[in-house]
Design a protein around this motif. Sequence first.
Motif, PDB file in Angstrom:
ATOM      1  N   PHE A   2     -10.843  22.515 -24.464  1.00 38.70           N
ATOM      2  CA  PHE A   2     -10.088  22.219 -25.698  1.00 38.70           C
ATOM      3  C   PHE A   2      -8.908  21.304 -25.452  1.00 38.70           C
ATOM      4  O   PHE A   2      -7.859  21.442 -26.065  1.00 38.70           O
ATOM      5  CB  PHE A   2      -9.639  23.504 -26.395  1.00 38.70           C
ATOM      6  CG  PHE A   2      -8.981  24.515 -25.496  1.00 38.70           C
ATOM      7  CD1 PHE A   2      -9.700  25.623 -25.085  1.00 38.70           C
ATOM      8  CD2 PHE A   2      -7.687  24.368 -25.058  1.00 38.70           C
ATOM      9  CE1 PHE A   2      -9.104  26.551 -24.244  1.00 38.70           C
ATOM     10  CE2 PHE A   2      -7.091  25.304 -24.226  1.00 38.70           C
ATOM     11  CZ  PHE A   2      -7.814  26.397 -23.821  1.00 38.70           C
ATOM     12  N   GLY A   3      -9.097  20.319 -24.584  1.00 40.74           N
ATOM     13  CA  GLY A   3      -8.005  19.443 -24.210  1.00 40.74           C
ATOM     14  C   GLY A   3      -7.710  18.307 -25.163  1.00 40.74           C
ATOM     15  O   GLY A   3      -6.690  17.654 -25.040  1.00 40.74           O
ATOM     16  N   ASP A   4      -8.574  18.053 -26.136  1.00 44.57           N
ATOM     17  CA  ASP A   4      -8.226  17.031 -27.113  1.00 44.57           C
ATOM     18  C   ASP A   4      -7.536  17.729 -28.294  1.00 44.57           C
ATOM     19  O   ASP A   4      -7.796  18.900 -28.567  1.00 44.57           O
ATOM     20  CB  ASP A   4      -9.472  16.274 -27.593  1.00 44.57           C
ATOM     21  CG  ASP A   4     -10.358  17.129 -28.464  1.00 44.57           C
ATOM     22  OD1 ASP A   4     -10.308  16.981 -29.698  1.00 44.57           O
ATOM     23  OD2 ASP A   4     -11.085  17.980 -27.901  1.00 44.57           O
ATOM     24  N   LYS A   5      -6.654  17.015 -28.957  1.00 41.92           N
ATOM     25  CA  LYS A   5      -5.855  17.678 -29.992  1.00 41.92           C
ATOM     26  C   LYS A   5      -6.709  18.223 -31.126  1.00 41.92           C
ATOM     27  O   LYS A   5      -6.392  19.266 -31.683  1.00 41.92           O
ATOM     28  CB  LYS A   5      -4.768  16.753 -30.524  1.00 41.92           C
ATOM     29  CG  LYS A   5      -5.238  15.695 -31.500  1.00 41.92           C
ATOM     30  CD  LYS A   5      -4.055  14.939 -32.071  1.00 41.92           C
ATOM     31  CE  LYS A   5      -4.497  13.963 -33.126  1.00 41.92           C
ATOM     32  NZ  LYS A   5      -3.398  13.266 -33.743  1.00 41.92           N
ATOM     33  N   TRP A   6      -7.787  17.562 -31.463  1.00 44.41           N
ATOM     34  CA  TRP A   6      -8.561  18.003 -32.635  1.00 44.41           C
ATOM     35  C   TRP A   6      -9.194  19.371 -32.421  1.00 44.41           C
ATOM     36  O   TRP A   6      -9.230  20.180 -33.345  1.00 44.41           O
ATOM     37  CB  TRP A   6      -9.616  16.962 -33.000  1.00 44.41           C
ATOM     38  CG  TRP A   6      -8.987  15.687 -33.502  1.00 44.41           C
ATOM     39  CD1 TRP A   6      -9.102  14.447 -32.939  1.00 44.41           C
ATOM     40  CD2 TRP A   6      -8.133  15.531 -34.634  1.00 44.41           C
ATOM     41  NE1 TRP A   6      -8.374  13.542 -33.664  1.00 44.41           N
ATOM     42  CE2 TRP A   6      -7.771  14.172 -34.717  1.00 44.41           C
ATOM     43  CE3 TRP A   6      -7.639  16.404 -35.607  1.00 44.41           C
ATOM     44  CZ2 TRP A   6      -6.942  13.663 -35.716  1.00 44.41           C
ATOM     45  CZ3 TRP A   6      -6.805  15.896 -36.608  1.00 44.41           C
ATOM     46  CH2 TRP A   6      -6.460  14.543 -36.654  1.00 44.41           C
ATOM     47  N   SER A   7      -9.689  19.641 -31.228  1.00 48.28           N
ATOM     48  CA  SER A   7     -10.325  20.941 -30.986  1.00 48.28           C
ATOM     49  C   SER A   7      -9.338  22.078 -31.187  1.00 48.28           C
ATOM     50  O   SER A   7      -9.639  23.076 -31.853  1.00 48.28           O
ATOM     51  CB  SER A   7     -10.916  20.995 -29.577  1.00 48.28           C
ATOM     52  OG  SER A   7     -11.967  20.059 -29.457  1.00 48.28           O
ATOM     53  N   LEU A   8      -8.140  21.948 -30.636  1.00 48.30           N
ATOM     54  CA  LEU A   8      -7.136  22.998 -30.812  1.00 48.30           C
ATOM     55  C   LEU A   8      -6.681  23.100 -32.264  1.00 48.30           C
ATOM     56  O   LEU A   8      -6.419  24.198 -32.755  1.00 48.30           O
ATOM     57  CB  LEU A   8      -5.933  22.752 -29.903  1.00 48.30           C
ATOM     58  CG  LEU A   8      -6.040  23.312 -28.498  1.00 48.30           C
ATOM     59  CD1 LEU A   8      -4.800  22.981 -27.681  1.00 48.30           C
ATOM     60  CD2 LEU A   8      -6.280  24.807 -28.498  1.00 48.30           C
TER      61      LEU A   8
END
Length: 167
Positions: free
Chosen positions: A18-24
């Motif tokens: 979950f390292g990209d902002k959209w996933s979080l």
Amino acid sequence: MAGEHRSGCPINLSLEVFGDKWSLLILRDMIFGGRRHFRELLNGSQEGIASNILANRLKTLVELGMLTRRPDPAHKQKAIYSLTEPSIALVPVLAALGAWGRRWLPVTEELSVRARLLEEGGPDLWARFMAELREEHLGVPTTPPPDGRTVRDRLQAAYLATKSTSA
């Protein structure tokens, strides 16, 4: 399996999930906003996620086991997304991120009140919230809150109260 990852470091492996902002942000909107459908996630995103990015991230989160997807019995063309245990276990992580952001970044009261309440509530509140999410998403029964208001209800009420005082 190890060859598919940059390293076996737990922080690296977590960021690969979950390292990209959209996933979080999708997980945030599902956890705190109770959003379960594509349109709710698309239209409810304050950050303005594009539909193609949302579709891609939802697919990836399902493939990674962070979400499940099933047909909505109430509407043939819709799917319902549910959190899995690994996603629910992010509540303390999101609480810590929110607390850090409140301390070090130029947040607004309106958008940081939930983070403040989570920080103040600490592990007991997080555990209650995770139990409620398990019931909502996984069907694991929990005892109702004494006052009948869920953690999400309390967080949302605080958010709405800041909106009405800032308007």
